[in-house]
Design a protein around this motif. Structure first.
Motif, PDB file in Angstrom:
ATOM      1  N   ALA A 105       3.690 -49.902  50.148  1.00 37.02           N
ATOM      2  CA  ALA A 105       2.990 -49.514  48.920  1.00 37.02           C
ATOM      3  C   ALA A 105       2.269 -50.712  48.311  1.00 37.02           C
ATOM      4  CB  ALA A 105       3.990 -48.935  47.919  1.00 37.02           C
ATOM      5  N   MET A 106       1.602 -50.455  47.202  1.00 36.74           N
ATOM      6  CA  MET A 106       0.929 -51.482  46.407  1.00 36.74           C
ATOM      7  C   MET A 106       1.708 -51.594  45.102  1.00 36.74           C
ATOM      8  SD  MET A 106      -1.186 -51.638  43.491  1.00 36.74           S
ATOM      9  CE  MET A 106      -1.976 -50.070  43.349  1.00 36.74           C
ATOM     10  N   VAL A 107       1.840 -52.810  44.585  1.00 36.52           N
ATOM     11  CA  VAL A 107       2.517 -53.008  43.305  1.00 36.52           C
ATOM     12  C   VAL A 107       1.645 -53.879  42.420  1.00 36.52           C
ATOM     13  CG1 VAL A 107       3.850 -55.031  44.034  1.00 36.52           C
ATOM     14  CG2 VAL A 107       4.728 -53.571  42.202  1.00 36.52           C
ATOM     15  N   LYS A 108       1.691 -53.598  41.105  1.00 37.86           N
ATOM     16  CA  LYS A 108       0.873 -54.343  40.148  1.00 37.86           C
ATOM     17  C   LYS A 108       1.777 -54.933  39.076  1.00 37.86           C
ATOM     18  CE  LYS A 108      -2.818 -52.268  38.719  1.00 37.86           C
ATOM     19  NZ  LYS A 108      -3.747 -51.383  37.980  1.00 37.86           N
ATOM     20  N   PHE A 109       1.672 -56.247  38.888  1.00 39.18           N
ATOM     21  CA  PHE A 109       2.342 -56.940  37.795  1.00 39.18           C
ATOM     22  C   PHE A 109       1.281 -57.292  36.759  1.00 39.18           C
ATOM     23  CE2 PHE A 109       5.317 -57.940  41.267  1.00 39.18           C
ATOM     24  CZ  PHE A 109       6.518 -57.586  40.662  1.00 39.18           C
ATOM     25  N   LYS A 141      -3.753 -60.005  50.801  1.00 38.20           N
ATOM     26  CA  LYS A 141      -2.459 -59.507  50.312  1.00 38.20           C
ATOM     27  C   LYS A 141      -2.364 -59.557  48.789  1.00 38.20           C
ATOM     28  CE  LYS A 141       2.413 -59.524  51.160  1.00 38.20           C
ATOM     29  NZ  LYS A 141       2.491 -58.182  51.691  1.00 38.20           N
ATOM     30  N   TYR A 142      -2.853 -60.641  48.176  1.00 40.24           N
ATOM     31  CA  TYR A 142      -2.719 -60.843  46.733  1.00 40.24           C
ATOM     32  C   TYR A 142      -4.075 -60.747  46.042  1.00 40.24           C
ATOM     33  CZ  TYR A 142       1.731 -62.860  48.191  1.00 40.24           C
ATOM     34  OH  TYR A 142       2.951 -63.077  48.762  1.00 40.24           O
ATOM     35  N   GLU A 143      -4.140 -59.868  45.063  1.00 37.75           N
ATOM     36  CA  GLU A 143      -5.338 -59.728  44.238  1.00 37.75           C
ATOM     37  C   GLU A 143      -4.969 -60.244  42.852  1.00 37.75           C
ATOM     38  OE1 GLU A 143      -8.173 -56.046  42.743  1.00 37.75           O
ATOM     39  OE2 GLU A 143      -6.769 -55.731  44.385  1.00 37.75           O
ATOM     40  N   GLU A 185      -3.245 -60.169  35.752  1.00 36.30           N
ATOM     41  CA  GLU A 185      -2.749 -59.141  36.670  1.00 36.30           C
ATOM     42  C   GLU A 185      -2.618 -59.689  38.088  1.00 36.30           C
ATOM     43  OE1 GLU A 185      -4.128 -54.884  36.037  1.00 36.30           O
ATOM     44  OE2 GLU A 185      -5.219 -55.456  37.850  1.00 36.30           O
ATOM     45  N   LEU A 186      -1.516 -59.325  38.738  1.00 38.94           N
ATOM     46  CA  LEU A 186      -1.293 -59.632  40.150  1.00 38.94           C
ATOM     47  C   LEU A 186      -1.043 -58.322  40.870  1.00 38.94           C
ATOM     48  CD1 LEU A 186      -0.612 -61.527  42.595  1.00 38.94           C
ATOM     49  CD2 LEU A 186       1.761 -61.423  41.808  1.00 38.94           C
ATOM     50  N   VAL A 187      -1.839 -58.044  41.895  1.00 38.58           N
ATOM     51  CA  VAL A 187      -1.649 -56.859  42.725  1.00 38.58           C
ATOM     52  C   VAL A 187      -1.222 -57.342  44.102  1.00 38.58           C
ATOM     53  CG1 VAL A 187      -2.731 -54.816  43.736  1.00 38.58           C
ATOM     54  CG2 VAL A 187      -3.418 -55.585  41.448  1.00 38.58           C
ATOM     55  N   ILE A 188      -0.114 -56.796  44.605  1.00 43.80           N
ATOM     56  CA  ILE A 188       0.360 -57.117  45.953  1.00 43.80           C
ATOM     57  C   ILE A 188       0.131 -55.886  46.814  1.00 43.80           C
ATOM     58  CG2 ILE A 188       2.286 -57.903  47.372  1.00 43.80           C
ATOM     59  CD1 ILE A 188       3.571 -58.991  44.795  1.00 43.80           C
ATOM     60  N   HIS A 189      -0.662 -56.049  47.862  1.00 45.71           N
ATOM     61  CA  HIS A 189      -0.978 -54.945  48.761  1.00 45.71           C
ATOM     62  C   HIS A 189       0.001 -54.916  49.935  1.00 45.71           C
ATOM     63  CE1 HIS A 189      -4.799 -54.089  46.745  1.00 45.71           C
ATOM     64  NE2 HIS A 189      -4.939 -55.407  46.646  1.00 45.71           N
ATOM     65  N   ASN A 190       0.276 -53.725  50.447  1.00 43.61           N
ATOM     66  CA  ASN A 190       1.101 -53.532  51.635  1.00 43.61           C
ATOM     67  C   ASN A 190       2.423 -54.314  51.536  1.00 43.61           C
ATOM     68  OD1 ASN A 190       1.728 -52.476  54.152  1.00 43.61           O
ATOM     69  ND2 ASN A 190       0.791 -54.184  55.242  1.00 43.61           N
ATOM     70  N   VAL A 191       3.191 -53.969  50.522  1.00 39.72           N
ATOM     71  CA  VAL A 191       4.448 -54.652  50.214  1.00 39.72           C
ATOM     72  C   VAL A 191       5.435 -54.563  51.393  1.00 39.72           C
ATOM     73  CG1 VAL A 191       6.432 -54.673  48.666  1.00 39.72           C
ATOM     74  CG2 VAL A 191       4.161 -54.288  47.757  1.00 39.72           C
ATOM     75  N   GLU A 192       6.047 -55.701  51.700  1.00 39.20           N
ATOM     76  CA  GLU A 192       7.035 -55.792  52.769  1.00 39.20           C
ATOM     77  C   GLU A 192       8.369 -56.255  52.184  1.00 39.20           C
ATOM     78  OE1 GLU A 192       4.639 -57.399  56.488  1.00 39.20           O
ATOM     79  OE2 GLU A 192       4.213 -58.566  54.675  1.00 39.20           O
TER      80      GLU A 192
END
Length: 92
Positions: free
Chosen positions: A41-45, A70-72, A81-88
């Motif tokens: 999934a994607m997660v947003k802080f 990986k990090y937006e 804002e920090l978005v992490i794509h394709n969380v492992e």
């Protein structure tokens, strides 16, 4: 940036004064919140600061994070804002 010397001149006379502006520290208005997501999934802080466009650094533990696939990383006014794509699992 307003710190400096100011003057008022009336031709043959002048008066001067110095202005020293003490900058307020940047504080967190809204702090980060814990998240739980499924793998892939994607997660947003997101956090909110007390000043616009402050210098923000993102870290995972002691490792600095930088924008990549990986990090937006976004900063819009007072919202960081920090978005992490394709969380492992190792992103936990």
């Amino acid at each position: 940036e307003d710190t400096g010397e100011y003057s008022c001149d009336i031709g043959d006379q002048e008066t001067k004064a110095s202005l020293n502006v003490k900058a307020l520290p940047v504080l967190f208005k809204k702090e980060l919140k814990d998240k739980e997501v499924e793998e892939g999934a994607m997660v947003k802080f997101q956090c909110e600061l007390t000043k616009d466009n402050a210098t923000v650094e993102w870290r995972k533990g002691t490792m600095d994070l930088f924008p990549c696939s990986k990090y937006e990383i976004k900063l819009s006014g007072r919202i960081a804002e920090l978005v992490i794509h394709n969380v492992e699992p190792e992103d936990a």
